[in-house]
Design an enzyme around this catalytic site. Structure first.
Site, PDB file in Angstrom:
ATOM      1  N   ASN A   9       0.878  -1.067   0.041  1.00 11.36           N
ATOM      2  CA  ASN A   9       0.128  -0.061  -0.006  1.00 11.36           C
ATOM      3  C   ASN A   9       0.986   1.257   0.003  1.00 11.36           C
ATOM      4  OD1 ASN A   9      -1.655   2.065   0.446  1.00 11.36           O
ATOM      5  ND2 ASN A   9      -2.187   1.518   2.499  1.00 11.36           N
ATOM      6  N   GLU A  98      -6.531   5.022   7.919  1.00 17.00           N
ATOM      7  CA  GLU A  98      -6.454   6.511   7.570  1.00 17.00           C
ATOM      8  C   GLU A  98      -7.511   7.173   6.967  1.00 17.00           C
ATOM      9  OE1 GLU A  98      -2.636   5.730   5.529  1.00 17.00           O
ATOM     10  OE2 GLU A  98      -1.738   5.175   7.301  1.00 17.00           O
ATOM     11  N   GLU A 169      -5.647  -4.519  10.767  1.00 14.69           N
ATOM     12  CA  GLU A 169      -4.340  -3.376  10.964  1.00 14.69           C
ATOM     13  C   GLU A 169      -4.693  -2.714  12.212  1.00 14.69           C
ATOM     14  OE1 GLU A 169      -2.433  -2.441   6.760  1.00 14.69           O
ATOM     15  OE2 GLU A 169      -3.885  -0.938   7.213  1.00 14.69           O
ATOM     16  N   GLY A 175       2.721   2.492  10.451  1.00 15.29           N
ATOM     17  CA  GLY A 175       3.765   3.484  10.453  1.00 15.29           C
ATOM     18  C   GLY A 175       4.667   3.921  11.864  1.00 15.29           C
ATOM     19  N   SER A 215       3.549  -2.150  10.326  1.00  9.44           N
ATOM     20  CA  SER A 215       5.217  -2.094  10.275  1.00  9.44           C
ATOM     21  C   SER A 215       5.686  -3.556  10.117  1.00  9.44           C
ATOM     22  CB  SER A 215       5.418  -1.676  11.666  1.00  9.44           C
ATOM     23  OG  SER A 215       5.197  -0.434  12.026  1.00  9.44           O
TER      24      SER A 215
HETATM   25  P1  13P Z   1       3.289   0.293   7.526  1.00 14.17           P
HETATM   26  O1  13P Z   1       3.694  -0.837   7.124  1.00 14.17           O
HETATM   27  O2  13P Z   1       4.113   1.605   7.025  1.00 14.17           O
HETATM   28  O3  13P Z   1       3.212   0.559   9.081  1.00 14.17           O
HETATM   29  O4  13P Z   1       1.790   0.680   7.119  1.00 14.17           O
HETATM   30  C1  13P Z   1       0.805  -0.245   7.159  1.00 14.17           C
HETATM   31  C2  13P Z   1      -0.372   0.047   6.412  1.00 14.17           C
HETATM   32  O5  13P Z   1      -1.208   1.063   6.755  1.00 14.17           O
HETATM   33  C3  13P Z   1      -0.585  -0.785   5.266  1.00 14.17           C
HETATM   34  O6  13P Z   1      -1.978  -0.488   4.884  1.00 14.17           O
END
Ligand code: 13P
Length: 251
Positions: A9, A98, A169, A175, A215
């Site tokens: 993503n 998000e 998630e 992140g 992550s």
């Molecule tokens: P990260 O892998 O950057 O933590 O993001 C996860 C994510 O939101 C994938 O949709």
């Protein structure tokens, strides 16, 4: 048997030129690896056609990160399911945290979007669910995720749901560099499968791919992917680099 599925993503990263460079490098690595693991990249709308072209003739999928639920209309800035279908998009993320956090996405709009994708396209939805830190610390993780699933999937029949991908998630792991412990992720993915079994029965819940996201990186991909109930990963930051993303796929 569920074939593992690892999806990037990109969020709001990469210009057309950067997307093309990634695609050329990743295609080469993926083809050399000759792996059975399914892979895809969910890119910004403006980069979807570049990726479709660059991955033509391979099994690497291309996905969008959002869709609108109406067929068409006065919805400035939005993209319809038919528009995604027209460029041959394979997947579409729906309900990413998000979008829930910054763009007013609710379980009701997620439900309408899933219905539109299922009714009007053959695009596979990747439905994101997950609790935030406050909810986890209050012992509400299962109640939150269970509630999201029930509303998000309301009115969606078993014959449609069988084609779904779900990404668990936890918001606190996105992140942040904080990954859920593999056992924690496994526990929630098992819980999700239980909810799906309650909604759709054993056959359907056995087919649905459940990914973990938050992550995921080359260093932790193996222990996450080796969990029984985790069939794949939705990878943010580490999917921006072709070598890193390929390392995750080669867990
Ligand atoms: P990260 O892998 O950057 O933590 O993001 C996860 C994510 O939101 C994938 O949709």
């Amino acid at each position: 048997m569920r074939i593992p599925f690892i999806c990037g993503n990109w969020k709001m990263y990469k210009t057309k030129e950067e997307a093309a460079a990634f695609a050329a490098a990743f295609r080469k690595l993926y083809e050399e690896a000759d792996t059975d693991i399914r892979a895809a990249i969910c890119a910004p709308f403006t980069q979807l056609d570049t990726l479709k072209e660059a991955f033509a003739g391979t099994s690497i999928g291309v996905g969008a990160q959002n869709v609108h639920f109406a067929d068409e209309g006065a919805y400035t800035g939005e993209i319809s399911a038919a528009m995604l279908q027209e460029i041959g998009v394979d997947y579409c993320i729906v309900g990413h945290s998000e979008r829930r956090q910054y763009f007013g996405e609710t379980d009701d709009t997620v439900n309408l979007k899933l219905k539109k994708l299922f009714d009007a396209t053959d695009i596979t939805p990747i439905l994101c669910v997950g609790e935030n830190l406050e909810q986890r610390e209050a012992g509400l993780a299962e109640a939150v995720v269970g509630g999201q699933l029930v509303t998000d999937l309301a009115g969606i029949s078993a014959d449609k749901a069988v084609g779904l991908v779900i990404a668990y998630e936890p918001v606190w792991a996105i992140g942040t560099g904080k990954t859920a412990m593999p056992e924690q992720a496994e526990e929630m993915c098992a819980f999700i499968r239980g909810v799906l079994e309650g909604l759709y029965g054993e056959y359907v819940c056995d087919q649905i791919i459940i990914q973990y996201g938050g992550s995921v990186k080359p260093e932790n991909a193996g222990e996450i992917m080796n969990m029984d109930e985790i069939d794949g990963a939705l990878v943010g930051g580490a999917s921006l680099d072709p070598e890193k993303f390929m390392e995750i796929i080669s867990f």
